[in-house]
Design a protein around this motif. Structure first.
Motif, short mmCIF file in Angstrom:
data_model
loop_
_atom_site.label_atom_id
_atom_site.label_comp_id
_atom_site.label_asym_id
_atom_site.label_seq_id
_atom_site.Cartn_x
_atom_site.Cartn_y
_atom_site.Cartn_z
N TRP A 1 -2.66 -2.64 7.30
CA TRP A 1 -1.75 -1.53 7.03
C TRP A 1 -2.23 -0.65 5.89
N LYS A 2 -3.03 -1.21 4.98
CA LYS A 2 -3.61 -0.38 3.92
C LYS A 2 -4.48 0.70 4.55
N GLY A 3 -5.27 0.32 5.56
CA GLY A 3 -6.12 1.28 6.23
C GLY A 3 -5.32 2.40 6.89
N SER B 1 0.82 -1.21 0.00
CA SER B 1 0.00 0.00 0.00
C SER B 1 0.85 1.26 0.00
N LEU B 2 2.09 1.16 0.45
CA LEU B 2 2.94 2.33 0.59
C LEU B 2 3.56 2.77 -0.74
N ILE C 1 -2.15 3.36 6.16
CA ILE C 1 -1.42 4.14 5.17
C ILE C 1 -2.34 5.08 4.41
N ASP C 2 -3.51 4.58 4.02
CA ASP C 2 -4.47 5.43 3.31
C ASP C 2 -4.91 6.60 4.19
N LYS C 3 -5.11 6.34 5.47
CA LYS C 3 -5.52 7.40 6.39
C LYS C 3 -4.42 8.44 6.55
N GLU C 4 -3.16 7.97 6.55
CA GLU C 4 -2.04 8.89 6.70
C GLU C 4 -1.70 9.61 5.40
N GLY C 5 -2.21 9.08 4.27
CA GLY C 5 -1.92 9.69 2.98
C GLY C 5 -0.48 9.50 2.54
N LYS D 1 2.42 7.91 0.37
CA LYS D 1 2.69 7.25 -0.91
C LYS D 1 4.12 7.55 -1.32
N ARG E 1 3.99 3.13 -4.85
CA ARG E 1 3.21 3.23 -6.09
C ARG E 1 3.69 2.26 -7.15
#
Length: 334
Positions: free
Chosen positions: A320-322, A110-111, A324-328, A330, A113
């Motif tokens: 961890w996707k949840g 998730s981190l 990382i997405d919340k933290e924005g 990438k 690209r």
């Protein structure tokens, strides 16, 4: 007379059979495969960290069990992605093994690209060790508790820096999540593994680190670093006085992280090879010497079948996707 001869013949025939043929069918399947050449165990981190320690313990066991050399090969960089990619590209013949961890085998998907592999590129064999991270600070940091540390961070106003064992590893995201929950700032300094990160932390180059308890505990015992709290919600028997960070402040109540280290093989590796390696890991993790060593590392043995480990890894990827997405967050693999 004929009955005695028949019995002797049967015993003679049994003695002539290979030993594996006398084992139960399930054990035969697991014992059927052994490497016929030297085996390489890739560690996607620098020497000295928990991933490296776990790999060296297992490699020594496999060398003795197989009668074939198993050599550890450290390939650090990109939060473990570089070493993992090397295993993904290896022949699926059991001669290249990955000692993976929470970073490149769950967080990274998730981190980054531009990930060069997917979860399907690797076969989970078994988990090996689980352990909490621990918040450690350089002795120059005046804080003795987590609330005092948060107050100190706020006073620093972004001038403090924290180490990690690599971008995208659990120490990195532990730090990022901690800062987000407490509304504080600090500069992230990534290293190629825990060992160089700890070296700079003890030298005062950085001020804090959410390192694996298994590696940081020796520095704490030696008085080179001060431990403020565990990242897991559970206490650890080797550090009974060290409180979980989630208990220290209301805003840190969601903070609960345990790191893990497990073995993977390249996709398309035949099942007999996967099952054989899994059986060796089960025996290794049940060995009293292994259990004692893991205990001194402040970790816990975590054997599982390939199916159980696969389900665990998939759950970690989703968790961890949840975050990382919340933290924005990438990043690009480079």
């Amino acid at each position: 007379m004929s009955r005695n001869l028949s019995r002797r013949a049967a015993l003679g025939a049994a003695a002539a059979l290979p030993a594996a043929a006398l084992l139960p069918r399930g054990v035969q399947a697991q014992a059927a495969w052994k490497p016929t050449q030297n085996v390489r165990m890739v560690v996607p981190a620098a020497p000295g960290g928990t991933t490296d320690i776990a790999a060296r313990l297992l490699a020594a066991y496999l060398t003795e069990a197989w009668g074939q050399s198993c050599v550890v090969d450290n390939k650090s960089g990109a939060g473990g992605v570089i070493g993992s990619t090397e295993v993904v590209k290896a022949a699926p013949d059991g001669n290249t093994i990955l000692m993976g961890n929470i970073g490149p085998q769950s967080i990274a998907y998730s981190l980054y690209r531009n990930m060069p592999y997917t979860p399907a590129s690797l076969i989970p064999v078994s988990n090996a060790i689980t352990a909490p991270n621990v918040l450690v600070v350089h002795p120059s940091v005046p804080a003795k508790t987590v609330p005092e540390f948060v107050a100190w961070l706020k006073a620093q106003n972004g001038k403090a820096s924290y180490a990690s064992s690599g971008t995208g590893q659990s120490p990195h995201l532990c730090g990022a999540w901690f800062l987000q929950l407490t509304g504080t700032k600090a500069e992230h300094i990534p290293y190629r593994g825990a060992a160089p990160a700890l070296n700079d932390l003890t030298a005062g180059v950085t001020q804090f680190f959410f390192d694996n308890l298994t590696t940081a505990i020796e520095f704490v015992r030696a008085g080179k670093l001060r431990a403020l709290g565990l990242t897991s919600a559970q206490r650890n028997p080797l550090t009974p006085d060290l409180v979980p960070i989630c208990e220290t402040m209301p805003e840190l109540k969601p903070f609960d992280v345990s790191t893990w280290f497990g073995v993977f093989l390249p996709a398309n590796t035949p099942k007999p090879i996967v099952d054989s390696l899994n059986a060796q890991m089960k025996a290794w993790l049940a060995d009293p010497k292994t259990l004692e060593r893991i205990k001194t590392m402040a970790g816990f043995p975590a054997y599982g079948t390939p199916e159980q480990f696969n389900a665990f890894v998939n759950a970690q990827i989703a968790q961890w996707k949840g975050v990382i997405d919340k933290e924005g967050l990438k990043l690009d693999v480079n």
